[in-house]
Design a protein around this motif. Structure first.
Motif, PDB file in Angstrom:
ATOM      1  N   PRO A 165       0.803  -1.389  -0.243  1.00  0.00           N
ATOM      2  CA  PRO A 165      -0.055  -0.017  -0.004  1.00  0.00           C
ATOM      3  C   PRO A 165       0.911   1.173  -0.045  1.00  0.00           C
ATOM      4  O   PRO A 165       1.891   1.036   0.641  1.00  0.00           O
ATOM      5  N   GLU A 166       0.352   2.429  -0.371  1.00  0.00           N
ATOM      6  CA  GLU A 166       0.966   3.527  -0.708  1.00  0.00           C
ATOM      7  C   GLU A 166       1.438   4.265   0.594  1.00  0.00           C
ATOM      8  O   GLU A 166       2.606   4.654   0.701  1.00  0.00           O
ATOM      9  N   ALA A 167       0.698   3.898   1.731  1.00  0.00           N
ATOM     10  CA  ALA A 167       0.877   4.441   3.222  1.00  0.00           C
ATOM     11  C   ALA A 167       2.290   3.619   3.542  1.00  0.00           C
ATOM     12  O   ALA A 167       2.890   4.271   4.515  1.00  0.00           O
ATOM     13  N   TRP A 168       2.596   2.393   3.127  1.00  0.00           N
ATOM     14  CA  TRP A 168       4.020   1.791   3.733  1.00  0.00           C
ATOM     15  C   TRP A 168       4.944   2.396   2.661  1.00  0.00           C
ATOM     16  O   TRP A 168       6.298   2.108   3.220  1.00  0.00           O
ATOM     17  N   GLN A 169       4.822   3.292   1.721  1.00  0.00           N
ATOM     18  CA  GLN A 169       5.989   3.447   0.898  1.00  0.00           C
ATOM     19  C   GLN A 169       7.320   3.782   1.478  1.00  0.00           C
ATOM     20  O   GLN A 169       8.366   3.350   1.404  1.00  0.00           O
ATOM     21  N   GLU A 170       6.958   4.725   2.532  1.00  0.00           N
ATOM     22  CA  GLU A 170       8.332   5.344   3.178  1.00  0.00           C
ATOM     23  C   GLU A 170       9.104   4.161   3.991  1.00  0.00           C
ATOM     24  O   GLU A 170      10.482   4.323   4.112  1.00  0.00           O
ATOM     25  N   SER A 171       8.235   3.075   4.572  1.00  0.00           N
ATOM     26  CA  SER A 171       8.972   2.224   5.353  1.00  0.00           C
ATOM     27  C   SER A 171       9.397   1.255   4.343  1.00  0.00           C
ATOM     28  O   SER A 171      10.141   0.225   5.102  1.00  0.00           O
ATOM     29  N   VAL A 172       9.367   0.841   3.485  1.00  0.00           N
ATOM     30  CA  VAL A 172       9.668   0.024   2.535  1.00  0.00           C
ATOM     31  C   VAL A 172      10.922   0.235   1.724  1.00  0.00           C
ATOM     32  O   VAL A 172      11.178   1.066   1.040  1.00  0.00           O
ATOM     33  N   PRO A 173      12.202  -0.589   2.199  1.00  0.00           N
ATOM     34  CA  PRO A 173      13.322  -0.410   1.512  1.00  0.00           C
ATOM     35  C   PRO A 173      13.134  -0.529   0.019  1.00  0.00           C
ATOM     36  O   PRO A 173      12.472  -1.305  -0.661  1.00  0.00           O
ATOM     37  N   SER A 174      13.893   0.466  -0.690  1.00  0.00           N
ATOM     38  CA  SER A 174      13.943   0.460  -2.311  1.00  0.00           C
ATOM     39  C   SER A 174      14.553  -0.920  -2.830  1.00  0.00           C
ATOM     40  O   SER A 174      14.246  -1.226  -4.101  1.00  0.00           O
ATOM     41  N   TRP A 175      15.304  -1.535  -2.101  1.00  0.00           N
ATOM     42  CA  TRP A 175      16.108  -2.712  -2.719  1.00  0.00           C
ATOM     43  C   TRP A 175      15.131  -3.995  -2.479  1.00  0.00           C
ATOM     44  O   TRP A 175      15.461  -4.882  -3.286  1.00  0.00           O
ATOM     45  N   LEU A 176      13.901  -3.756  -1.787  1.00  0.00           N
ATOM     46  CA  LEU A 176      13.011  -5.179  -1.307  1.00  0.00           C
ATOM     47  C   LEU A 176      12.247  -5.603  -2.570  1.00  0.00           C
ATOM     48  O   LEU A 176      11.694  -4.684  -3.291  1.00  0.00           O
ATOM     49  N   GLY A 177      12.390  -6.671  -2.868  1.00  0.00           N
ATOM     50  CA  GLY A 177      11.303  -7.305  -3.901  1.00  0.00           C
ATOM     51  C   GLY A 177      10.732  -8.371  -3.854  1.00  0.00           C
ATOM     52  O   GLY A 177      11.362  -9.074  -2.878  1.00  0.00           O
ATOM     53  N   LEU A 178       9.695  -8.852  -4.220  1.00  0.00           N
ATOM     54  CA  LEU A 178       9.102 -10.007  -4.262  1.00  0.00           C
ATOM     55  C   LEU A 178       9.389 -10.930  -5.634  1.00  0.00           C
ATOM     56  O   LEU A 178       9.252 -10.444  -6.527  1.00  0.00           O
ATOM     57  N   ALA A 179       9.935 -12.173  -5.059  1.00  0.00           N
ATOM     58  CA  ALA A 179      10.538 -12.860  -6.402  1.00  0.00           C
ATOM     59  C   ALA A 179       9.736 -14.234  -6.592  1.00  0.00           C
ATOM     60  O   ALA A 179       9.369 -14.869  -5.429  1.00  0.00           O
ATOM     61  N   ILE A 180       9.499 -14.895  -7.815  1.00  0.00           N
ATOM     62  CA  ILE A 180       9.353 -15.891  -7.924  1.00  0.00           C
ATOM     63  C   ILE A 180      10.390 -16.649  -9.187  1.00  0.00           C
ATOM     64  O   ILE A 180      10.545 -15.919 -10.212  1.00  0.00           O
ATOM     65  N   GLY A 181      10.566 -17.746  -8.951  1.00  0.00           N
ATOM     66  CA  GLY A 181      11.602 -18.373  -9.833  1.00  0.00           C
ATOM     67  C   GLY A 181      11.233 -19.751 -10.434  1.00  0.00           C
ATOM     68  O   GLY A 181      10.296 -20.545 -10.028  1.00  0.00           O
ATOM     69  N   ALA A 182      11.812 -20.107 -11.503  1.00  0.00           N
ATOM     70  CA  ALA A 182      11.819 -21.333 -12.277  1.00  0.00           C
ATOM     71  C   ALA A 182      12.868 -21.983 -12.498  1.00  0.00           C
ATOM     72  O   ALA A 182      13.806 -21.408 -12.966  1.00  0.00           O
ATOM     73  N   ARG A 183      13.001 -23.373 -12.397  1.00  0.00           N
ATOM     74  CA  ARG A 183      14.192 -24.127 -12.944  1.00  0.00           C
ATOM     75  C   ARG A 183      13.584 -25.385 -13.271  1.00  0.00           C
ATOM     76  O   ARG A 183      12.817 -25.806 -13.000  1.00  0.00           O
ATOM     77  N   ALA A 184      14.526 -26.041 -14.306  1.00  0.00           N
ATOM     78  CA  ALA A 184      14.084 -27.282 -14.810  1.00  0.00           C
ATOM     79  C   ALA A 184      14.490 -28.420 -13.738  1.00  0.00           C
ATOM     80  O   ALA A 184      13.840 -29.491 -13.885  1.00  0.00           O
ATOM     81  N   GLY A 185      15.608 -28.413 -13.133  1.00  0.00           N
ATOM     82  CA  GLY A 185      15.964 -29.162 -12.003  1.00  0.00           C
ATOM     83  C   GLY A 185      16.713 -30.557 -12.694  1.00  0.00           C
ATOM     84  O   GLY A 185      17.096 -30.268 -14.034  1.00  0.00           O
ATOM     85  N   ASP A 186      16.870 -31.778 -12.107  1.00  0.00           N
ATOM     86  CA  ASP A 186      17.551 -32.600 -12.558  1.00  0.00           C
ATOM     87  C   ASP A 186      16.621 -33.560 -13.616  1.00  0.00           C
ATOM     88  O   ASP A 186      16.252 -34.698 -13.318  1.00  0.00           O
ATOM     89  N   VAL A 187      16.113 -33.262 -14.700  1.00  0.00           N
ATOM     90  CA  VAL A 187      15.380 -33.886 -15.605  1.00  0.00           C
ATOM     91  C   VAL A 187      15.952 -34.142 -16.827  1.00  0.00           C
ATOM     92  O   VAL A 187      17.297 -33.970 -17.169  1.00  0.00           O
ATOM     93  N   VAL A 188      15.607 -35.448 -17.229  1.00  0.00           N
ATOM     94  CA  VAL A 188      15.998 -36.194 -18.495  1.00  0.00           C
ATOM     95  C   VAL A 188      16.268 -35.225 -19.739  1.00  0.00           C
ATOM     96  O   VAL A 188      17.230 -35.576 -20.397  1.00  0.00           O
ATOM     97  N   ASP A 189      15.296 -34.546 -19.925  1.00  0.00           N
ATOM     98  CA  ASP A 189      15.204 -33.503 -21.069  1.00  0.00           C
ATOM     99  C   ASP A 189      16.325 -32.406 -21.130  1.00  0.00           C
ATOM    100  O   ASP A 189      16.996 -32.037 -22.279  1.00  0.00           O
ATOM    101  N   VAL A 190      17.113 -32.239 -19.955  1.00  0.00           N
ATOM    102  CA  VAL A 190      18.303 -31.377 -20.000  1.00  0.00           C
ATOM    103  C   VAL A 190      19.369 -32.204 -20.646  1.00  0.00           C
ATOM    104  O   VAL A 190      20.280 -31.638 -21.127  1.00  0.00           O
ATOM    105  N   ILE A 191      19.440 -33.335 -20.425  1.00  0.00           N
ATOM    106  CA  ILE A 191      20.712 -34.274 -20.717  1.00  0.00           C
ATOM    107  C   ILE A 191      20.133 -35.285 -22.086  1.00  0.00           C
ATOM    108  O   ILE A 191      21.077 -36.209 -22.189  1.00  0.00           O
ATOM    109  N   ARG A 192      19.078 -35.162 -22.635  1.00  0.00           N
ATOM    110  CA  ARG A 192      18.688 -36.133 -23.584  1.00  0.00           C
ATOM    111  C   ARG A 192      19.713 -36.307 -24.604  1.00  0.00           C
ATOM    112  O   ARG A 192      20.353 -35.211 -24.976  1.00  0.00           O
ATOM    113  N   LYS A 193      19.606 -37.455 -25.497  1.00  0.00           N
ATOM    114  CA  LYS A 193      20.200 -37.642 -26.607  1.00  0.00           C
ATOM    115  C   LYS A 193      19.337 -37.972 -27.800  1.00  0.00           C
ATOM    116  O   LYS A 193      18.573 -39.057 -27.653  1.00  0.00           O
ATOM    117  N   ASP A 194      18.998 -36.891 -28.501  1.00  0.00           N
ATOM    118  CA  ASP A 194      17.974 -37.083 -29.706  1.00  0.00           C
ATOM    119  C   ASP A 194      18.554 -38.132 -30.757  1.00  0.00           C
ATOM    120  O   ASP A 194      19.890 -38.174 -31.178  1.00  0.00           O
TER     121      ASP A 194
END
Length: 198
Positions: A165-194
């Motif tokens: 909320p806008e009322a919190w703007q002053e107290s929220v550090p400028s460097w703070l962010g909310l993140a969501i990530g994605a990775r493939a993990g240890d999957v066969v498709d990463v090392i597949r042999k076509d």
């Protein structure tokens, strides 16, 4: 140029063929490679724009030239892939790279986009990629971590100030962010042999 020469040896050291488009279903690494192309485009565009700005070019023109140069780099990578036996020119990869290249310019033109940025991290928590060299699509012994999509994570980060909320703007550090990530993990498709490349 330096990065191109590095990946040229890692990616394209094998025999070349006539130009071709990507022939597989492009399910490689659960499509995390597309996030890599997008992120790479944003990084290249940002670095190039900063260089243009530093050299005295106007800010908007710097972002425009950065996007154009990053687009050219993405195109040159795909063109080189187009002559590689194991790859082929991928319209999806190129599109992801273009989207990343122009995202920085879009952020300049649309201020609300500046609160959404993209980051990448790497941690080798799934070592199969380097251990199972006989299953790799490319047998280059100098296998690069840049292709190790199973251990790369791509993040979308939203500035906390844009969410709270806008009322919190002053107290929220400028460097703070909310993140969501994605990775493939240890999957066969990463090392597949076509089969088609045998």
């Amino acid at each position: 140029i330096g990065s191109y020469l590095y990946v040229k040896d890692v990616w394209w050291a094998k025999n070349q063929t006539k130009f071709q488009f990507e022939r597989t279903a492009e399910k490689y690494a659960l499509h995390i490679d597309k996030a890599s192309h997008f992120w790479g485009g944003t990084v290249e565009s940002d670095m190039l724009a900063s260089g243009f700005r530093w050299s005295g070019i106007e800010e908007e023109d710097s972002y425009l030239y950065g996007a154009l140069m990053s687009s050219l780099i993405s195109f040159s990578v795909e063109m080189t892939d187009g002559y590689a036996v194991e790859h082929g020119f991928s319209l999806k990869d190129w599109g992801a790279g273009l989207a990343g290249a122009w995202y920085r310019y879009a952020q300049y033109k649309i201020p609300s986009l500046r609160s959404v940025n993209f980051k990448a991290s790497y941690w080798n928590h799934a070592p199969k990629y380097f251990e199972k060299k006989d299953q790799l699509i490319e047998q280059n012994p100098r296998r690069a971590f840049i292709d190790n999509y199973g251990n790369q994570t791509y993040w979308m980060v939203v500035s906390a100030r844009a969410v709270f909320p806008e009322a919190w703007q002053e107290s929220v550090p400028s460097w703070l962010g909310l993140a969501i990530g994605a990775r493939a993990g240890d999957v066969v498709d990463v090392i597949r042999k076509d089969e088609q490349f045998r």
